[in-house]
Design an enzyme around this catalytic site. Structure first.
Site, mmCIF file in Angstrom:
data_model
loop_
_atom_site.group_PDB
_atom_site.id
_atom_site.type_symbol
_atom_site.label_atom_id
_atom_site.label_comp_id
_atom_site.label_asym_id
_atom_site.label_seq_id
_atom_site.Cartn_x
_atom_site.Cartn_y
_atom_site.Cartn_z
ATOM 1 N N ASN A 247 -5.600 3.212 8.104
ATOM 2 C CA ASN A 247 -5.451 2.706 6.744
ATOM 3 C C ASN A 247 -4.745 3.787 5.935
ATOM 4 O O ASN A 247 -3.720 4.289 6.379
ATOM 5 C CB ASN A 247 -6.807 2.272 6.169
ATOM 6 C CG ASN A 247 -6.637 1.323 4.990
ATOM 7 O OD1 ASN A 247 -5.751 0.480 4.996
ATOM 8 N ND2 ASN A 247 -7.463 1.474 3.971
ATOM 9 N N ASN B 278 -9.927 5.185 2.855
ATOM 10 C CA ASN B 278 -8.972 4.823 1.818
ATOM 11 C C ASN B 278 -8.454 6.022 1.048
ATOM 12 O O ASN B 278 -8.118 7.042 1.630
ATOM 13 C CB ASN B 278 -9.563 3.731 0.918
ATOM 14 C CG ASN B 278 -8.598 2.563 0.802
ATOM 15 O OD1 ASN B 278 -7.386 2.748 0.739
ATOM 16 N ND2 ASN B 278 -9.120 1.360 0.804
ATOM 17 N N ARG C 153 -7.338 0.066 13.282
ATOM 18 C CA ARG C 153 -6.013 0.474 12.817
ATOM 19 C C ARG C 153 -6.181 1.563 11.772
ATOM 20 O O ARG C 153 -7.248 1.709 11.168
ATOM 21 C CB ARG C 153 -5.251 -0.713 12.211
ATOM 22 C CG ARG C 153 -5.833 -1.247 10.897
ATOM 23 C CD ARG C 153 -4.796 -2.096 10.173
ATOM 24 N NE ARG C 153 -5.296 -2.788 8.993
ATOM 25 C CZ ARG C 153 -5.413 -2.253 7.774
ATOM 26 N NH1 ARG C 153 -5.162 -0.972 7.565
ATOM 27 N NH2 ARG C 153 -5.825 -3.003 6.749
ATOM 28 N N GLU D 3 -9.545 -6.222 9.650
ATOM 29 C CA GLU D 3 -10.348 -7.129 8.810
ATOM 30 C C GLU D 3 -10.328 -8.568 9.322
ATOM 31 O O GLU D 3 -9.310 -9.045 9.803
ATOM 32 C CB GLU D 3 -9.834 -7.089 7.369
ATOM 33 C CG GLU D 3 -10.087 -5.751 6.686
ATOM 34 C CD GLU D 3 -9.316 -5.577 5.402
ATOM 35 O OE1 GLU D 3 -9.946 -5.437 4.351
ATOM 36 O OE2 GLU D 3 -8.075 -5.581 5.451
ATOM 37 N N GLU E 22 0.838 -1.209 0.000
ATOM 38 C CA GLU E 22 0.000 0.000 0.000
ATOM 39 C C GLU E 22 0.871 1.256 0.000
ATOM 40 O O GLU E 22 2.073 1.188 0.198
ATOM 41 C CB GLU E 22 -0.893 0.034 1.258
ATOM 42 C CG GLU E 22 -2.279 -0.559 1.064
ATOM 43 C CD GLU E 22 -3.229 0.348 0.285
ATOM 44 O OE1 GLU E 22 -2.818 1.430 -0.170
ATOM 45 O OE2 GLU E 22 -4.398 -0.044 0.122
ATOM 46 N N ASP F 237 -9.845 1.725 -3.990
ATOM 47 C CA ASP F 237 -8.819 1.657 -2.951
ATOM 48 C C ASP F 237 -8.003 2.948 -2.953
ATOM 49 O O ASP F 237 -8.536 4.018 -2.707
ATOM 50 C CB ASP F 237 -7.972 0.388 -3.194
ATOM 51 C CG ASP F 237 -7.230 -0.090 -1.953
ATOM 52 O OD1 ASP F 237 -6.851 0.751 -1.127
ATOM 53 O OD2 ASP F 237 -6.981 -1.300 -1.835
#
Length: 304
Positions: free
Chosen positions: A108, A159, A106, A126, A23, A209
């Site tokens: 992202n 996101n 958490r 998740e 990511e 995303d």
């Protein structure tokens, strides 16, 4: 090489590393390198474009985004903390903590705004990819004075984010809304408001995303489980271009390289069984796309 039809678009996998949940790609011009994170692998990685070598710093919690820092080195989102990362010393120090009442949360995705503030959102951890307790996340800003502002809560998966070229609009994705949203944005104060959707994803595009903007003001969105990045016009709400990748779990994108004319796309391998991975051996890799004919803008550094 993976070529797109007749066009000059070329896609190659760079670096030999395969990440569980790659990511937050960010170009570091000073180091001629691409930064990214492996969230579940708990490491911050730096791919040197000249040598092709990858260095990594391991951390003690899921690390979900990395950003440049004006004073040098980097800032990261780690667990539910904003933190500073000194690269050579491999030293992480906490700047601020959020979501103290939500042990299962958490951070992202995160990105620095044009004024040097670090915007980042949270989500519940998740159970399986994209399966989680809903509406547990919030969007935050870490200000240069290290104070934290909470913009809103009830977020599923915070996101992709970026800002318009005139700095008047903030673009944002809450993945499970299947929408790319826009807000009015005040550069002076960092305040956002007047939320609206500018693009709804189609079924085959799957889950929106990470996201970045190009010098023409168009948005590029990586489609998780869609195996593509799509180019959108936020003014018309239309998709202009689709670039397909050789992996399904494309997670985020940024521009980098010479003149910011290359696009880098991260991907994931978490949630793929052996048969799926054997069909997509590059899953979790980082991809470089050339020949798009558009450029990006340099990332903003955190001012604090």
């Amino acid at each position: 090489m993976f070529s797109q039809g007749m066009s000059s678009v070329k896609i190659e996998c760079v670096g030999s590393d395969r990440y569980r949940l790659g990511e937050s790609p960010v170009w570091d011009e000073k180091e001629n390198s691409l930064l990214c994170v492996d969230i579940t692998g708990r490491k911050v990685c730096r791919w040197d474009a000249a040598s092709g070598q990858v260095q990594a710093v391991s951390v003690d919690a899921p690390v979900s985004s990395v950003a440049l820092r004006k004073s040098g080195d980097y800032v990261i989102t780690l667990g539910t903390r904003f933190a500073a990362l000194k690269w050579k010393e491999q030293l992480v120090t906490t700047i601020a903590q959020v979501d103290r009442d939500k042990a299962n949360n958490r951070f992202n995705d995160g990105k620095v705004d044009p004024a040097g503030r670090y915007f980042a959102g949270t989500m519940a951890e998740e159970i399986r990819p994209a399966v989680l307790e809903r509406r547990q996340g919030s969007l935050y800003t870490l200000c240069p004075d290290h104070s934290v502002v909470k913009h809103f809560d009830q977020v599923d998966i915070s996101n992709g984010l970026d800002w318009s070229l005139d700095h008047k609009t903030f673009f944002y994705i809450d993945s499970l809304s299947y929408s790319v949203d826009a807000f009015d944005y005040d550069l002076q104060t960092g305040k956002i408001g007047n939320r609206r959707s500018v693009y709804k994803l189609e079924k085959e595009e799957s889950i929106p995303d990470g996201m970045c903007i190009d010098t023409e003001g168009k948005l590029w969105v990586a489609c998780y489980d869609g195996g593509r990045v799509i180019r959108l016009d936020p003014e018309t709400g239309k998709r202009i271009q689709t670039v397909k990748l050789p992996v399904d779990k494309t997670t985020s994108c940024c521009f980098g390289g010479k003149d910011y004319s290359e696009m880098y796309v991260t991907s994931a391998s978490d949630g793929m069984d052996r048969e799926w991975l054997s069909r997509q051996p590059q899953a979790g890799g980082v991809f470089k796309i050339t020949g798009l004919g558009v450029k990006g803008i340099p990332p903003y550094p955190f001012a604090g």
